[in-house]
Design a protein around this motif. Sequence first.
Motif, PDB file in Angstrom:
ATOM      1  N   ALA A 216       0.831  -1.212   0.000  1.00 51.46           N
ATOM      2  CA  ALA A 216       0.000   0.000   0.000  1.00 51.46           C
ATOM      3  C   ALA A 216       0.861   1.256   0.000  1.00 51.46           C
ATOM      4  CB  ALA A 216      -0.931  -0.009   1.201  1.00 51.46           C
ATOM      5  N   GLN A 217       2.038   1.184   0.605  1.00 52.75           N
ATOM      6  CA  GLN A 217       2.923   2.348   0.631  1.00 52.75           C
ATOM      7  C   GLN A 217       3.471   2.675  -0.749  1.00 52.75           C
ATOM      8  OE1 GLN A 217       5.686   1.104   3.689  1.00 52.75           O
ATOM      9  NE2 GLN A 217       4.627   2.279   5.271  1.00 52.75           N
ATOM     10  N   GLN A 218       3.396   1.724  -1.691  1.00 51.43           N
ATOM     11  CA  GLN A 218       3.784   2.013  -3.070  1.00 51.43           C
ATOM     12  C   GLN A 218       2.703   2.786  -3.821  1.00 51.43           C
ATOM     13  OE1 GLN A 218       4.926  -1.622  -5.067  1.00 51.43           O
ATOM     14  NE2 GLN A 218       5.991  -2.433  -3.271  1.00 51.43           N
ATOM     15  N   MET A 219       1.478   2.786  -3.281  1.00 50.10           N
ATOM     16  CA  MET A 219       0.361   3.468  -3.937  1.00 50.10           C
ATOM     17  C   MET A 219      -0.028   4.760  -3.246  1.00 50.10           C
ATOM     18  SD  MET A 219      -1.992   0.076  -4.549  1.00 50.10           S
ATOM     19  CE  MET A 219      -3.244   1.004  -5.441  1.00 50.10           C
ATOM     20  N   SER A 220       0.508   5.001  -2.048  1.00 49.86           N
ATOM     21  CA  SER A 220       0.161   6.214  -1.309  1.00 49.86           C
ATOM     22  C   SER A 220       1.266   6.522  -0.311  1.00 49.86           C
ATOM     23  CB  SER A 220      -1.173   6.032  -0.575  1.00 49.86           C
ATOM     24  OG  SER A 220      -1.465   7.169   0.221  1.00 49.86           O
ATOM     25  N   ASP A 221       1.435   7.816  -0.037  1.00 44.95           N
ATOM     26  CA  ASP A 221       2.420   8.236   0.957  1.00 44.95           C
ATOM     27  C   ASP A 221       1.882   8.142   2.373  1.00 44.95           C
ATOM     28  OD1 ASP A 221       4.214   8.792  -1.080  1.00 44.95           O
ATOM     29  OD2 ASP A 221       3.522  10.873  -1.292  1.00 44.95           O
ATOM     30  N   SER A 222       0.573   7.955   2.535  1.00 42.91           N
ATOM     31  CA  SER A 222      -0.050   7.882   3.860  1.00 42.91           C
ATOM     32  C   SER A 222      -0.860   6.594   3.958  1.00 42.91           C
ATOM     33  CB  SER A 222      -0.953   9.104   4.098  1.00 42.91           C
ATOM     34  OG  SER A 222      -1.661   8.980   5.320  1.00 42.91           O
ATOM     35  N   VAL A 223      -0.397   5.648   4.780  1.00 43.61           N
ATOM     36  CA  VAL A 223      -1.073   4.365   4.985  1.00 43.61           C
ATOM     37  C   VAL A 223      -1.432   4.231   6.456  1.00 43.61           C
ATOM     38  CG1 VAL A 223      -0.897   1.853   4.816  1.00 43.61           C
ATOM     39  CG2 VAL A 223       0.130   3.301   3.052  1.00 43.61           C
ATOM     40  N   THR A 224      -2.658   3.810   6.728  1.00 44.43           N
ATOM     41  CA  THR A 224      -3.163   3.679   8.095  1.00 44.43           C
ATOM     42  C   THR A 224      -3.875   2.349   8.256  1.00 44.43           C
ATOM     43  OG1 THR A 224      -3.435   6.076   8.310  1.00 44.43           O
ATOM     44  CG2 THR A 224      -4.679   4.699   9.838  1.00 44.43           C
ATOM     45  N   PHE A 225      -3.691   1.725   9.408  1.00 43.92           N
ATOM     46  CA  PHE A 225      -4.454   0.534   9.753  1.00 43.92           C
ATOM     47  C   PHE A 225      -5.608   0.939  10.662  1.00 43.92           C
ATOM     48  CE2 PHE A 225      -0.793  -2.160   8.529  1.00 43.92           C
ATOM     49  CZ  PHE A 225      -1.494  -3.119   7.809  1.00 43.92           C
ATOM     50  N   SER A 226      -6.822   0.559  10.274  1.00 36.48           N
ATOM     51  CA  SER A 226      -7.984   0.709  11.139  1.00 36.48           C
ATOM     52  C   SER A 226      -8.085  -0.566  11.967  1.00 36.48           C
ATOM     53  CB  SER A 226      -9.259   0.919  10.310  1.00 36.48           C
ATOM     54  OG  SER A 226     -10.406   0.968  11.134  1.00 36.48           O
ATOM     55  N   GLY A 227      -7.801  -0.458  13.253  1.00 40.13           N
ATOM     56  CA  GLY A 227      -7.697  -1.625  14.118  1.00 40.13           C
ATOM     57  C   GLY A 227      -8.983  -2.420  14.213  1.00 40.13           C
ATOM     58  N   PRO A 228      -8.892  -3.714  14.558  1.00 41.75           N
ATOM     59  CA  PRO A 228     -10.085  -4.565  14.644  1.00 41.75           C
ATOM     60  C   PRO A 228     -10.969  -4.168  15.813  1.00 41.75           C
ATOM     61  CG  PRO A 228      -8.170  -5.726  15.509  1.00 41.75           C
ATOM     62  CD  PRO A 228      -7.656  -4.434  14.926  1.00 41.75           C
ATOM     63  N   ILE A 229     -12.222  -4.585  15.742  1.00 42.07           N
ATOM     64  CA  ILE A 229     -13.167  -4.340  16.820  1.00 42.07           C
ATOM     65  C   ILE A 229     -13.280  -5.608  17.664  1.00 42.07           C
ATOM     66  CG2 ILE A 229     -14.440  -2.613  15.511  1.00 42.07           C
ATOM     67  CD1 ILE A 229     -16.506  -4.670  14.837  1.00 42.07           C
ATOM     68  N   PRO A 230     -13.555  -5.493  18.955  1.00 42.14           N
ATOM     69  CA  PRO A 230     -13.618  -6.677  19.827  1.00 42.14           C
ATOM     70  C   PRO A 230     -14.879  -7.494  19.572  1.00 42.14           C
ATOM     71  CG  PRO A 230     -14.178  -4.705  21.065  1.00 42.14           C
ATOM     72  CD  PRO A 230     -13.762  -4.236  19.702  1.00 42.14           C
ATOM     73  N   ILE A 231     -14.735  -8.603  18.876  1.00 42.14           N
ATOM     74  CA  ILE A 231     -15.887  -9.439  18.537  1.00 42.14           C
ATOM     75  C   ILE A 231     -16.299 -10.267  19.744  1.00 42.14           C
ATOM     76  CG2 ILE A 231     -15.201  -9.533  16.129  1.00 42.14           C
ATOM     77  CD1 ILE A 231     -14.102 -12.310  16.600  1.00 42.14           C
ATOM     78  N   ARG A 232     -17.537 -10.734  19.741  1.00 43.35           N
ATOM     79  CA  ARG A 232     -18.087 -11.569  20.820  1.00 43.35           C
ATOM     80  C   ARG A 232     -18.387 -12.960  20.259  1.00 43.35           C
ATOM     81  NH1 ARG A 232     -22.765 -10.450  22.102  1.00 43.35           N
ATOM     82  NH2 ARG A 232     -23.334  -8.862  20.575  1.00 43.35           N
ATOM     83  N   ARG A 233     -17.345 -13.767  20.107  1.00 43.91           N
ATOM     84  CA  ARG A 233     -17.495 -15.132  19.609  1.00 43.91           C
ATOM     85  C   ARG A 233     -16.703 -16.112  20.466  1.00 43.91           C
ATOM     86  NH1 ARG A 233     -19.725 -15.656  14.525  1.00 43.91           N
ATOM     87  NH2 ARG A 233     -19.847 -17.842  15.124  1.00 43.91           N
TER      88      ARG A 233
END
Length: 301
Positions: A216-233
């Motif tokens: 992704a850094q090859q396609m954009s200068d700004s890359v961010t991870f949106s962290g996972p949400i706490p699932i109930r399983r």
Amino acid sequence: MPRLDPVPTSPPPNALCCPACHMLAYSPASFSGQDTCNKCRRIASLEARLDELEGRIHTLNLTSKQLATESPVSCVDAPAIRSTDRPTDSVTMTAPSQQGTSPWVTIRGHKSKQRPTANHQPLHVSNRFSPLASQDKPASLVIGASTIRYVKLTTPSVIVNSISGARANDIESNLKVLANAKRKYSKIVIHTGTNDVRLRQSEITKQNFISVCRFAQQMSDSVTFSGPIPIRRGDEMFSRISDLNRWLSEWCANNNVGFIDNFSSFLGKPRLLKRDGIHPTPEGAVLLSRNIDHHLTEASS
């Protein structure tokens, strides 16, 4: 007056409790291998099938939009059909009333009037995505699994791409398709994690996250991870999501990659998740959208 026994506040002994719908049962046959009841398992299976079908519809829509962009349709004037091209006389056939009478007789009617010729104007077709393509600054991309399906962002020029059942390597494959089309983005936000922890292969999952980030850094200068949400399983899945969120936040901080902490926002708020314990409710989708919007706004300033 007969005495009423108090309502028990804890599950009876030897009873099994579903962590999703809190149903009590004494028979292990009422539960699946994932510690959830059979009813919740069927609901989760149907919702997963729904996600798959909506993912196919989304793929078809993207394909049709791409075809409309690459091959614009131009309409030309259609030839006008004039009344002179049709027969001018109308013919009416009359049948004999009784057998043995005179043969068939052809009766010619009056000549039909010529109809006026209509002027056909060409149909102008325009691409409604052309404002994004014409801007000097490319649009931002938010890509992830079906968790972001109902994300609605107020930040302008943002494309949300939801891929049903996607893991980190699936997202990388989709980014490669966009890269082949010479697409560039001002910012890329990657939301994944829930489907990755089901593999129960922590080290492979970490390498997949690093790989998709590097591409992704090859396609954009700004890359961010949106962290996972706490699932109930179940406790195991919750623990794996928590460990992944902790590692991902530390890795992003050490590698100059943005990180959105959704885990803390959703923790302890079961109303933000649907009955399957995975996908956000409308209220949860609003919170997830607000978290992503807030990060995109801060990154722009």
